[in-house]
Design an enzyme around this catalytic site. Structure first.
Site, mmCIF file in Angstrom:
data_model
loop_
_atom_site.group_PDB
_atom_site.id
_atom_site.type_symbol
_atom_site.label_atom_id
_atom_site.label_comp_id
_atom_site.label_asym_id
_atom_site.label_seq_id
_atom_site.Cartn_x
_atom_site.Cartn_y
_atom_site.Cartn_z
ATOM 1 N N ASN A 178 -12.138 3.718 -8.214
ATOM 2 C CA ASN A 178 -11.723 3.792 -6.752
ATOM 3 C C ASN A 178 -11.241 4.973 -6.212
ATOM 4 O O ASN A 178 -10.409 5.823 -6.972
ATOM 5 C CB ASN A 178 -10.826 2.504 -6.196
ATOM 6 N N GLY A 217 -1.688 -1.436 -15.625
ATOM 7 C CA GLY A 217 -2.964 -0.756 -16.054
ATOM 8 C C GLY A 217 -3.868 -1.791 -16.863
ATOM 9 O O GLY A 217 -3.296 -1.871 -18.105
ATOM 10 N N MET A 268 -9.849 5.337 -2.479
ATOM 11 C CA MET A 268 -9.791 5.086 -1.053
ATOM 12 C C MET A 268 -9.152 6.165 -0.503
ATOM 13 O O MET A 268 -9.523 6.046 0.867
ATOM 14 C CB MET A 268 -8.555 3.981 -1.323
ATOM 15 N N CYS A 297 -1.404 9.479 -7.678
ATOM 16 C CA CYS A 297 -2.779 9.251 -6.895
ATOM 17 C C CYS A 297 -3.598 10.578 -7.462
ATOM 18 O O CYS A 297 -3.331 11.461 -7.166
ATOM 19 C CB CYS A 297 -2.630 9.243 -5.493
ATOM 20 N N LYS A 309 0.840 -1.201 -0.104
ATOM 21 C CA LYS A 309 -0.002 -0.020 0.194
ATOM 22 C C LYS A 309 0.886 1.248 -0.015
ATOM 23 O O LYS A 309 1.791 1.044 0.597
ATOM 24 C CB LYS A 309 -0.687 0.169 1.220
#
Ligand code: FAD
Ligand code: FMN
Ligand code: FES
Lengths: 284, 304
Positions: B70, B242, B72, B129, B46
């Site tokens: 997503n 990807g 998160m 991100c 992570k």
């Protein structure tokens, strides 16, 4: 060729189950002072196994995991929700005709077996045991349903259980911690008595983890296999994000129902620790 | 006989080119150990920072037609907590790469230092991100800031530094070149594509954070294009990521110029067995086509 086409249909079924569907509530039924059963129609849920769960979206509030408490071949589906926090409280205030979102059903459910079985629900954990018991009525030779709650006000599904079990070899045992109904004390002490006197072929359980841990310990002692439905923090529900892991097991995908063999593999964490919202291991 | 699947990213040796992508199943040692035992050549944790983060509220995941969205919000227990989780992973042969993020170049360097102390075989800088402000894509689209981060991290540690890029920029080769110039050892392309989903019934964005990152089959053509372009623009190794779901996807990335591959979303739909099916498929492909090893096909599509 056969194997290939099977794989493709399997893949697309997970993807389509993972689609958010909005459904209208057909009925909201009060079960006890904090718990309600919400009913809606969904064609994907009609194929669900008892013990599988949905990710339930309460628009503007949260999305939370909830087990199916009613599965029917016409797609009429229900969930039973105990109001413990923001999301569950808002969910339980919803009225007939209002909309919620659902994804799922996800995970591995309970596998019904033959023989003498015990079905043990702690509090709202009795929810997923209802569709399970409906299946067990067809397979088991004897069913003992045990429901453990804090006090009489928390009792659930007594009528439904009575109706389900009326024509089969069965027994229903209720325990309350304060002695206000049924036996006084914890449901596990009644289980222990049973195990000492009967040959049991399978124990099914869902409820608070300390309770299930105790059930597991007893079952190991008496050499009885267990299927237990665990609870962990869930985000994706599809085995990707890792929020729900215990040992090497993802509760959302490899569970939520785990077998004795799996529970043994996570014995360092089962009943002892869990991941918090940051992913840090914390004591139960 | 040498292993036809063996590959290398800077000093990092992998027994096969597949790796677990960052942010997927990367919270605990045991869950990553399972991924390695299922056939991955390496795992990426992570993304971790100095302080713990709880991430965003649910819904954090939305299924779309051919991809997954997503947001998160980078939940993680903080880098220091991860020491315990490394006990199991440090015993294994497959390397653990730490994905890290920071709110400043100093943060990045500090997190990288701790990561290496607790067992990181390499660090992957998450400067891509798409849904957390001030970290991630905002950093990864600013070449001068990115260069400063890479330099600081390079000065702090002596393990390979991988820079994971966002496709959400006008010219990804410019960013890749900046990373190389600053001393990056490898590039990972790509992180998720910024996207959103709105529910027609309630008229609301579904993700609690509104915006998220698109992954899965929908972004594979974007990833392949990015790897292809970057291959011509830099001399450092590229990790393709990807939408890889099967060996054909993996081979496509290798032909475009990737020397290793990361897999994330496919785990949800095919489970952890995807690593083995992808590596088995690559082995068969090499045999069938008469190639000796994967090095023979890396970047082959550029020779046409
Ligand atoms: C597989 C599974 C099946 C469940 N089935 C039922 C059910 O049938 N009926 C029922 O009433 N409850 C069920 N739960 C528990 C239910 O998900 C939580 O009670 C609910 O999420 C609480 O949300 P809240 O916002 O009301 O409470 P909060 O105040 O947010 O939290 C109360 C507790 O619930 C936990 N919780 C909150 N969100 C989540 C989440 N996304 N995942 C896991 N835990 C969470 C919190 O960590 C906390 O311990 C189930 C949980 C799981 C994992
Ligand atoms: C649930 C989820 C969480 C992710 N978290 C991170 C993260 O923390 N750091 C990061 O660099 N990338 C993260 N990503 C991006 C993936 O590492 C990967 O770049 C992207 O998903 C594309 O690959 P895929 O199509 O194989 O999933 C995440 C992706 C998903 C699906
Ligand atoms: S909830 Fe994401 S892996 Fe289980």
């Amino acid at each position: 060729m056969q194997a290939h086409s099977h794989k493709c249909s399997h893949k697309s079924s997970i993807e389509s189950a993972n689609r958010m569907r909005t459904v209208e509530l057909l009925e909201v039924k009060e079960e006890n002072c904090t718990t309600k059963t919400l009913t809606f129609q969904d064609q994907i849920c009609k194929l669900a196994e008892p013990g599988q769960f949905l990710m339930v979206w309460i628009p503007g509030v949260d999305e939370i995991p909830i087990s199916l408490s009613g599965i029917r071949c016409d797609g009429v589906t229900s969930i039973t929700v105990n109001a413990v926090g923001d999301a569950t409280r808002v969910l339980n205030q919803k009225k007939k005709g209002e909309i919620i979102g659902i994804r799922g059903p996800f995970g591995k459910g309970f596998v019904p077996v033959k023989g003498n079985v015990m079905v043990i629900g702690g509090g709202t954990g009795l929810g997923p045991m209802m569709p399970l018991t409906e299946k067990l009525v067809e397979t088991a030779s004897k069913i003992t349903v045990m429901s453990g709650v804090k006090c009489q006000d928390n009792l659930l599904f007594l009528d439904r259980i009575a109706k389900l079990l009326c024509d089969v070899n069965s027994e229903t045992i209720c325990t309350t911690e304060d002695g206000s109904y049924g036996f006084e004390g914890l449901v596990t002490s009644q289980l222990e008595k049973k195990l000492a006197n009967e040959k049991v072929d399978m124990i099914y359980t869902c409820g608070p983890e300390p309770m299930m841990y105790h059930v597991f310990r007893l079952a190991e002692q008496y050499n009885v296999p267990v299927q237990a439905s665990l609870e962990r923090i869930m985000r994706c529900g599809i085995g990707l994000c890792g929020s729900c892991v215990i040992g090497e097991i993802r509760v959302c995908k490899d569970g939520p129902v785990l077998t004795s063999e799996q529970l043994r593999r996570i014995k360092d964490e089962f009943g002892k620790s869990r991941l918090d919202w940051t992913g840090k291991k914390v004591k139960q | 006989m040498s292993n036809p699947l063996a590959t290398q990213i800077a000093d990092l040796k992998l027994s096969n080119p597949t790796m677990l992508a960052a942010g997927v199943l990367g919270y605990t040692g045991l869950s990553m150990k399972r991924v390695i035992e299922s056939g991955a050549g390496a795992v990426v944790t992570k993304s971790m920072g100095l302080e713990p983060r709880t991430g965003y509220c649910n819904p954090t995941v939305v299924q779309t037609d051919c991809g997954l969205l997503n947001a998160m919000g980078l939940p993680n227990p903080g880098i220091s907590h991860f020491k315990e989780e490394m006990q199991e992973l440090n015993k294994l042969e497959a390397p653990t790469i730490f994905s890290i993020y920071g709110f400043s170049p100093e943060d990045f360097a500090e997190v990288a230092k701790i990561a290496v102390e607790i067992g990181a075989a390499a660090v992957e800088l998450n400067v891509s991100c798409p849904h957390v402000k001030k970290v991630g894509a905002q950093v990864g689209s600013d070449p001068s800031l990115l260069m400063e981060i890479v330099k600081r991290v390079q000065n702090q540690i002596d393990k390979p530094v991988i820079v994971k890029l966002t496709p959400n920029v006008t010219d990804i080769t410019e960013i890749a070149q900046a990373a190389q110039k600053a001393g990056a050892d490898a590039i990972c392309a790509i992180n998720t594509v910024k996207a959103m989903a709105i529910d027609p019934e309630t008229c609301k964005p579904i993700l609690a954070n509104k915006y998220g990152g698109l992954s899965g089959p929908a972004i594979k053509p974007v990833g392949v294009r990015c790897v292809y372009d970057i291959y011509d623009a830099v001399d450092i190794p590229i990790i393709g990521c990807g939408g890889i779901s099967n060996w054909q996807d993996a081979v496509e990335y290798l032909l475009a110029g990737a020397c290793a591959l990361q897999i994330g979303t496919a785990i949800a739909f095919q489970d952890i067995t995807v690593f083995k099916s992808v590596t088995d498929g690559i082995t068969n492909y090499l045999e069938h086509k008469g190639f000796n090893n994967i090095k023979d096909i890396i970047g082959l599509a550029h020779e046409m």
